[in-house]
Scaffold this motif. Structure first.
Motif, PDB file in Angstrom:
ATOM      1  N   ILE A   1       1.535  18.255   0.820  1.00 17.77           N
ATOM      2  CA  ILE A   1       1.475  16.788   0.812  1.00 17.77           C
ATOM      3  C   ILE A   1       2.909  16.289   0.765  1.00 17.77           C
ATOM      4  N   LEU A   2       3.260  15.470   1.733  1.00 19.11           N
ATOM      5  CA  LEU A   2       4.617  14.950   1.810  1.00 19.11           C
ATOM      6  C   LEU A   2       4.805  13.796   0.832  1.00 19.11           C
TER       7      LEU A   2
ATOM      8  N   LYS B   1       4.548   7.302   1.372  1.00 23.03           N
ATOM      9  CA  LYS B   1       5.106   6.266   2.247  1.00 23.03           C
ATOM     10  C   LYS B   1       4.471   4.943   1.835  1.00 23.03           C
ATOM     11  N   THR B   2       5.179   3.853   2.080  1.00 22.66           N
ATOM     12  CA  THR B   2       4.650   2.541   1.712  1.00 22.66           C
ATOM     13  C   THR B   2       4.726   1.571   2.881  1.00 22.66           C
ATOM     14  N   PHE B   3       3.868   0.587   2.865  1.00 22.39           N
ATOM     15  CA  PHE B   3       3.924  -0.536   3.790  1.00 22.39           C
ATOM     16  C   PHE B   3       3.269  -1.729   3.116  1.00 22.39           C
TER      17      PHE B   3
ATOM     18  N   TYR C   1       0.844  -1.193   0.000  1.00 20.76           N
ATOM     19  CA  TYR C   1       0.000   0.000   0.000  1.00 20.76           C
ATOM     20  C   TYR C   1       0.881   1.246   0.000  1.00 20.76           C
ATOM     21  N   ILE C   2       0.382   2.308  -0.624  1.00 20.37           N
ATOM     22  CA  ILE C   2       1.043   3.607  -0.628  1.00 20.37           C
ATOM     23  C   ILE C   2       0.102   4.583   0.066  1.00 20.37           C
ATOM     24  N   TYR C   3       0.665   5.416   0.948  1.00 20.24           N
ATOM     25  CA  TYR C   3      -0.156   6.424   1.595  1.00 20.24           C
ATOM     26  C   TYR C   3       0.609   7.744   1.671  1.00 20.24           C
TER      27      TYR C   3
END
Length: 170
Positions: free
Chosen positions: A25-26, A29-31, A7-9
Motif C-alpha cells: 500500500i503506497l 494521496k489527497t484531493f 478526501y484521502i485515498y
C-alpha cells in the motif's frame, strides 16, 4: 462525494488474483472536491438582515475552490486563485457586507461586488480588502436588476470562512 470536502485515498497494486494480501500500500494521496459556489453560476443566495443585527448569515469555505477566469476587470487586490461566489437581492440603497468568524491560515478576506444577474455580463462595482465594506447606490427590489453578485477570494485554501449576511443600514 460532497462538495468542498477533502478526501484521502490509497493506491494499491494487485497484480494477480493471488496477490491480494501481499501487495504494497503506497502513501496516502489527497484531493478536495470543489465547493458548489466555486463559479458565479453556482453563487449561494445570502439572506439580507432587515436591521444592523446580524441574525441570518451564510456559511462558506474556500477549501477546494479554483480560480475564476477571466480575471476581474479592473484587477482587484488579493489572490483570486480560490474564489467562491455569493449573491443577494438589495433591500436598500446601502448594505454592509461583513465576513466574520474566519478560521484558517489567514483572516484577510478580499471581495469584489458586481451588479447584474447574468454571470456573463457583470459590472464590477468595487473591490475591498477589509473584511467589512459598505455597498452604496444599490437598487433595491426583487427584479433581476437589483441582484448583486459577490466574489470572495483569499490566500490559497483557507479552510473555512463564515460570511455574515449583508446588514441593512437605516
Amino acid at each position: 462525494m460532497q462538495a468542498g470536502t477533502a478526501y484521502i485515498y490509497y493506491v494499491r497494486a494487485i497484480c494477480s488474483p493471488t496477490d491480494v494480501g501481499t501487495s504494497t500500500i503506497l502513501n496516502p494521496k489527497t484531493f478536495t472536491t470543489k465547493p458548489e459556489n466555486d463559479d458565479c453560476a453556482g453563487a449561494f443566495m445570502v439572506p439580507v438582515n432587515p436591521t444592523r443585527d446580524c441574525v441570518e448569515s451564510a456559511n462558506g469555505s474556500t477549501l477546494g475552490a479554483t480560480r475564476t477566469l477571466p480575471n476581474t476587470s479592473p484587477v482587484c487586490q488579493g489572490n483570486s486563485d480560490d474564489d467562491v461566489w455569493y449573491k443577494f437581492v438589495a433591500t436598500s440603497a446601502i448594505h454592509i457586507i461583513t465576513f466574520s468568524e474566519i478560521t484558517g491560515s489567514t483572516t484577510d478576506i478580499n471581495h469584489t461586488l458586481y451588479s447584474g444577474a447574468d454571470c456573463n455580463s457583470l459590472t464590477q462595482l468595487y473591490c475591498s480588502n477589509p473584511n467589512i465594506s459598505v455597498a452604496n447606490n444599490l437598487v433595491p427590489g426583487k427584479l433581476t436588476s437589483s441582484e448583486y453578485i459577490l466574489m470572495e477570494a483569499t490566500p490559497r485554501n483557507l479552510p473555512t470562512i463564515r460570511f455574515v449576511s449583508l446588514r441593512l443600514i437605516r
